[in-house]
Scaffold this motif. Sequence first.
Motif, mmCIF file in Angstrom:
data_model
loop_
_atom_site.group_PDB
_atom_site.id
_atom_site.type_symbol
_atom_site.label_atom_id
_atom_site.label_comp_id
_atom_site.label_asym_id
_atom_site.label_seq_id
_atom_site.Cartn_x
_atom_site.Cartn_y
_atom_site.Cartn_z
ATOM 1 N N ARG A 1 -42.001 -24.247 -14.864
ATOM 2 C CA ARG A 1 -42.635 -23.107 -14.202
ATOM 3 C C ARG A 1 -42.194 -21.805 -14.883
ATOM 4 N NH1 ARG A 1 -41.069 -22.563 -8.175
ATOM 5 N NH2 ARG A 1 -41.858 -24.645 -8.145
ATOM 6 N N ALA A 2 -43.121 -20.856 -14.911
ATOM 7 C CA ALA A 2 -42.810 -19.563 -15.516
ATOM 8 C C ALA A 2 -41.728 -18.916 -14.655
ATOM 9 C CB ALA A 2 -44.067 -18.712 -15.534
ATOM 10 N N SER B 1 -42.833 -30.494 -14.001
ATOM 11 C CA SER B 1 -43.621 -29.313 -13.617
ATOM 12 C C SER B 1 -42.708 -28.234 -13.078
ATOM 13 C CB SER B 1 -44.641 -29.633 -12.524
ATOM 14 O OG SER B 1 -45.335 -30.764 -12.856
ATOM 15 N N PHE B 2 -41.737 -28.648 -12.285
ATOM 16 C CA PHE B 2 -40.818 -27.659 -11.715
ATOM 17 C C PHE B 2 -40.045 -26.965 -12.844
ATOM 18 C CE2 PHE B 2 -37.352 -25.742 -9.507
ATOM 19 C CZ PHE B 2 -37.823 -25.470 -8.236
ATOM 20 N N GLY C 1 -40.965 -22.433 -19.241
ATOM 21 C CA GLY C 1 -39.982 -21.578 -18.584
ATOM 22 C C GLY C 1 -38.599 -21.835 -19.165
ATOM 23 N N ALA D 1 -36.067 -21.924 -14.162
ATOM 24 C CA ALA D 1 -35.743 -22.908 -13.126
ATOM 25 C C ALA D 1 -34.365 -23.518 -13.374
ATOM 26 C CB ALA D 1 -36.787 -24.027 -13.125
ATOM 27 N N THR E 1 -35.026 -23.295 -18.674
ATOM 28 C CA THR E 1 -34.467 -24.290 -17.761
ATOM 29 C C THR E 1 -32.952 -24.403 -17.880
ATOM 30 O OG1 THR E 1 -36.477 -25.575 -18.059
ATOM 31 C CG2 THR E 1 -34.646 -26.694 -16.993
#
Length: 202
Positions: free
Chosen positions: A100-101, A96-97, A3, A104, A5
């Motif tokens: 995420r697609a 992981s956060f 994702g 974030a 970031t």
Amino acid sequence: MLGFTVAIDGPAAAGKGTVGRAVAAHFGFAHLDTGLLYRAVGAKVLEGMTAEEAALTLQADDLENDQLRTNAVAEAASRAAAIPAVRAALVDFQHSFAMRAGGAVLDGRDIGTVICPDAPVKLFITATPEVRAQRRFAELSAKGAEVTLEGVLADVQARDARDSTRAEAPLKPAEDAELMDTSTMDIETAVARAIELVAARR
Ligand code: C5P
């Protein structure tokens, strides 16, 4: 695919959370206040658990505790955050956060330096200790906490000193972070500048 970031770091009450939430809302990204992870650990330490055990057994529910915003918890969080095993236990959740697609925003102390060193946007948001103490004092007094401005300033300075001088993941700007001093900048200006930066790199 990873994702997008946005990494936001800085000391307490500099405006990271407000800017982070606004950027996330603007772009439809998810937002994680990583200070809450350390605060949740700190709260468990105050209940008698060891910091390492608290970090290893942390659950999403623990972040919902409405006692996490107190000064006592902030102090316990900062002590726990200096322990390498505590930080290590919280890395996977943050990675992981961040991956995420859909994008974030993570805010904290070591997001641009340690957790997401490849983030395409890194912001380091600061303000003088006096300005930050004034903001935190207003916030705590509004909630009915019995605090003094001097006391809040002393707490903010003690926490800054501990966070900046610890051996593991100290609070410092990443070399490629954009610095933003909100001492004399209003929050709308800070948010608008952050949104411009993200839009330019997206
Ligand atoms: O941001 P907040 O004031 O809620 O953070 C509480 C404490 O958690 C900080 O003083 C710091 O010691 C620790 N922290 C950290 N790394 C992060 C976020 C918070 O060490 N990424």
